[in-house]
Each structure stands twice: as C-alpha cells, then as structure tokens.
Design a protein around this motif. Structure first.
Motif, PDB file in Angstrom:
ATOM      1  N   GLY A  64       2.598  16.147  -4.890  1.00  0.00           N
ATOM      2  CA  GLY A  64       2.551  14.926  -5.686  1.00  0.00           C
ATOM      3  C   GLY A  64       2.414  13.678  -4.827  1.00  0.00           C
ATOM      4  O   GLY A  64       2.068  13.754  -3.647  1.00  0.00           O
ATOM      5  N   THR A  66       1.444   9.142  -4.766  1.00  0.00           N
ATOM      6  CA  THR A  66       0.348   8.257  -5.187  1.00  0.00           C
ATOM      7  C   THR A  66      -0.947   8.529  -4.412  1.00  0.00           C
ATOM      8  O   THR A  66      -2.031   8.325  -4.940  1.00  0.00           O
ATOM      9  N   THR A  67      -0.830   8.999  -3.164  1.00  0.00           N
ATOM     10  CA  THR A  67      -2.037   9.249  -2.379  1.00  0.00           C
ATOM     11  C   THR A  67      -2.797  10.458  -2.926  1.00  0.00           C
ATOM     12  O   THR A  67      -4.016  10.408  -3.086  1.00  0.00           O
ATOM     13  N   GLU A  95       9.212  12.913  -8.742  1.00  0.00           N
ATOM     14  CA  GLU A  95       8.183  11.875  -8.868  1.00  0.00           C
ATOM     15  C   GLU A  95       8.028  11.460 -10.333  1.00  0.00           C
ATOM     16  O   GLU A  95       8.338  12.224 -11.236  1.00  0.00           O
ATOM     17  N   GLY A 157       5.342  11.235   3.407  1.00  0.00           N
ATOM     18  CA  GLY A 157       6.017   9.980   3.103  1.00  0.00           C
ATOM     19  C   GLY A 157       7.015   9.610   4.183  1.00  0.00           C
ATOM     20  O   GLY A 157       7.456  10.458   4.970  1.00  0.00           O
ATOM     21  N   ARG A 166      13.451   9.303  -4.825  1.00  0.00           N
ATOM     22  CA  ARG A 166      13.909  10.500  -5.542  1.00  0.00           C
ATOM     23  C   ARG A 166      15.352  10.418  -6.022  1.00  0.00           C
ATOM     24  O   ARG A 166      15.900  11.434  -6.461  1.00  0.00           O
ATOM     25  N   GLU A 184       8.563  12.947   5.606  1.00  0.00           N
ATOM     26  CA  GLU A 184       8.834  13.922   4.552  1.00  0.00           C
ATOM     27  C   GLU A 184       7.526  14.515   4.044  1.00  0.00           C
ATOM     28  O   GLU A 184       6.532  13.813   3.898  1.00  0.00           O
ATOM     29  N   LYS A 225       3.472   4.423   7.730  1.00  0.00           N
ATOM     30  CA  LYS A 225       3.683   5.880   7.713  1.00  0.00           C
ATOM     31  C   LYS A 225       3.404   6.547   9.066  1.00  0.00           C
ATOM     32  O   LYS A 225       3.445   7.776   9.164  1.00  0.00           O
TER      33      LYS A 225
HETATM   34  O1  F6P Z   1       6.757  13.900  -3.620  1.00  0.00           O
HETATM   35  C1  F6P Z   1       5.530  14.414  -3.272  1.00  0.00           C
HETATM   36  C2  F6P Z   1       4.976  13.820  -2.002  1.00  0.00           C
HETATM   37  O2  F6P Z   1       3.775  14.468  -1.648  1.00  0.00           O
HETATM   38  C3  F6P Z   1       5.931  13.847  -0.822  1.00  0.00           C
HETATM   39  O3  F6P Z   1       6.050  15.104  -0.219  1.00  0.00           O
HETATM   40  C4  F6P Z   1       5.391  12.759   0.063  1.00  0.00           C
HETATM   41  O4  F6P Z   1       6.338  12.287   0.967  1.00  0.00           O
HETATM   42  C5  F6P Z   1       5.043  11.721  -0.969  1.00  0.00           C
HETATM   43  O5  F6P Z   1       4.711  12.419  -2.158  1.00  0.00           O
HETATM   44  C6  F6P Z   1       3.964  10.775  -0.579  1.00  0.00           C
HETATM   45  O6  F6P Z   1       3.807   9.839  -1.592  1.00  0.00           O
HETATM   46  P1  F6P Z   1       2.805   8.607  -1.528  1.00  0.00           P
HETATM   47  O7  F6P Z   1       1.455   9.173  -1.357  1.00  0.00           O
HETATM   48  O8  F6P Z   1       2.984   7.930  -2.847  1.00  0.00           O
HETATM   49  O9  F6P Z   1       3.248   7.760  -0.388  1.00  0.00           O
END
Ligand code: F6P
Length: 255
Positions: A64, A66-67, A95, A157, A166, A184, A225
């Motif tokens: 999951g 936003t990316t 999420e 992340g 979370r 993460e 990041k």
């Molecule tokens: O929660 C799912 C996840 O893929 C995490 O493992 C990762 O740290 C995060 O989303 C990245 O989120 P974003 O792309 O919003 O920074």
C-alpha cells in the motif's frame, strides 16, 4: 532519453546502482517531498519497468501507500492475454482505504485487464487471531498465491512517519524508537544497517519469502526518505529501485 542524458540523471542512476548494489535504478527528475506530481512520474517509470518484466501467468504482489497508489493510477497496460493476477503483499497494515494494498491491487487489475484476489485480514492482529485466520480456506488460497508471486512492487517509508500514520501502540512505538528504526517496508521496521527492529503482526509475505522472488521493485522518493531507502535496500532483497532526484542526491551525499 535525451533529456535524461543532459540532465545527468543517467549518471546518477549508474552511481546509485553501483553504491546500492542493485540490478537497476530509475530516477525521475524532481523531489516528491516538494512536488506531489513527481510520485506519478515515478509511477510512470515503474509501469515501464513492469511492462518489460511481465510474462504469462505472472503473480504480482503489491503493498500500500501513496506512492504505489500513484503507480496504480499510471498503470495503463492491456495484459488480457497474459493472465496476470494481482494480490496484496500483506494483510491490512493501517492505511486509509484508498492507499490500502487491497484497493491498489484491484485498481491495477482493472487498469490492465487482469485478475485479482484480496486478503481480508484486520490490522495488527493478535497472534491467536492470526493463527486461526490463516487456516480459513479463502485466506489460505490467497496466501499461497502471495508466496508464489514472481514480481513484487513495494513502497518504502520513513520509520517514524509510518509508525505515526498507523497509530502504532505504545509498546511497539517504543521498540521502534529504541531500536533507532529509520525505514519501513512490508510492515518491517529497519535500522540504518538494515536490521529488523520491529515487525507488524499480520499475514502475507514475509521478508524471507522475497529471496525467491525474481523481481522485487521498490518505488520510493523524496529527499526525506533517503535514509529509509538505504536501510531497506541493505536487507538485500530489492532488485530494482524507482526513485526521484531528491532522494537520489540525498542518498549519494551520505555515502
Ligand atoms: O503501508 C504500506 C507501505 O507500502 C509501507 O510499507 C511504506 O512504508 C509506505 O506504505 C509508503 O507510503 P508512501 O508511499 O505513502 O510514502
């Protein structure tokens, strides 16, 4: 290509590929911390990477965030004859619904004329619940598919940002802080050496499963990041990185 050549992105890609010891690196211009559309540019770059790596009957596992949601937005491929199936990599890990692996997985399947399976597991389950849920036939089948995925697309992340997003319980929060976690991915929190300091209890893909997967594609950008990306890549399972100039320049600074 010409623009990338003259803007020096090709040189950056080569440097990053060597320093992080990756099979391939793709860098888009800009910094997604500052310009949100850069995520969609990473999405576009990721889609072309995937296009070259999709074979018939590929199982694609996705996380999951936003990316990866931006990757789904940019995914316009017709894979009808390839029989691709999309699955979420792990159960719910806190999420919002639009950024959940399940939602992203369904969207990718719709945009590519492919199939998908979903995983219905509540967020941060107790070990008793987890042990009983994995024996449910509908969950079990999806878990088997996840383990036989040939391609994974995952986000990365910043550790504390993710722990906060979370609503992490206090005891886990303390472990993350005291363990100096910086990055993460997949519900695992890593310190700067790439060691796991905490793991969210949910079902699905485990870190060790990644070893057997030929294409593990990380998509993450933004200068904030850089440390997180480095930490996650140190654990050694990523084969491809799609990132932006902001993260790339910051990463190379620290090396
Ligand atoms: O929660 C799912 C996840 O893929 C995490 O493992 C990762 O740290 C995060 O989303 C990245 O989120 P974003 O792309 O919003 O920074």
């Amino acid at each position: 290509e010409f623009m990338r050549e003259i803007s020096g992105l090709k040189v950056l890609e080569q440097k990053l590929k060597e320093t992080l010891n990756l099979e391939d690196v793709f860098i888009v211009s800009g910094d997604s911390d500052e310009s949100p559309w850069v995520k969609h540019e990473m999405g576009r770059a990721c889609v072309s990477c995937i296009r070259d790596r999709l074979a018939a009957n590929t199982i694609v596992a996705v996380t999951g965030g936003t990316t990866i949601a931006a990757v789904a937005d940019m995914m316009q491929l017709d894979c009808k004859n390839l029989h691709i199936t999309f699955v979420p990599a792990r159960g719910g890990i806190g999420e919002n619904v639009e950024n959940e692996a399940n939602t992203i997985c369904a969207k990718m399947a719709n945009h590519t004329n492919s199939d998908y399976r979903l995983l219905y597991v509540p967020d941060q389950v107790s070990s008793e619940v987890r042990d009983s849920i994995v024996t449910e036939p509908s969950v079990k089948t999806v878990l088997e598919m996840i383990r036989s995925a040939n391609l994974v697309i995952h986000g990365i992340g910043d550790a504390l940002t993710m722990a906060q997003r979370r609503n992490t319980p206090e005891t886990s929060w303390n472990t993350i802080v005291e363990g100096h976690a910086v990055g993460e991915a997949f519900g695992y929190y890593f310190d700067e050496h790439g060691h796991v300091v905490h793991k969210v209890l949910t079902v699905g893909m485990q870190l060790e499963d990644l070893q057997k997967i030929p294409h593990v594609i990380a998509v993450a950008g933004g200068s904030s990041k850089a440390k997180a990306i480095q930490a996650v890549i140190k654990q050694g399972h990523t084969s491809l990185l799609v990132t932006d100039e902001g993260a790339a320049r910051e990463l190379l600074k620290g090396i």
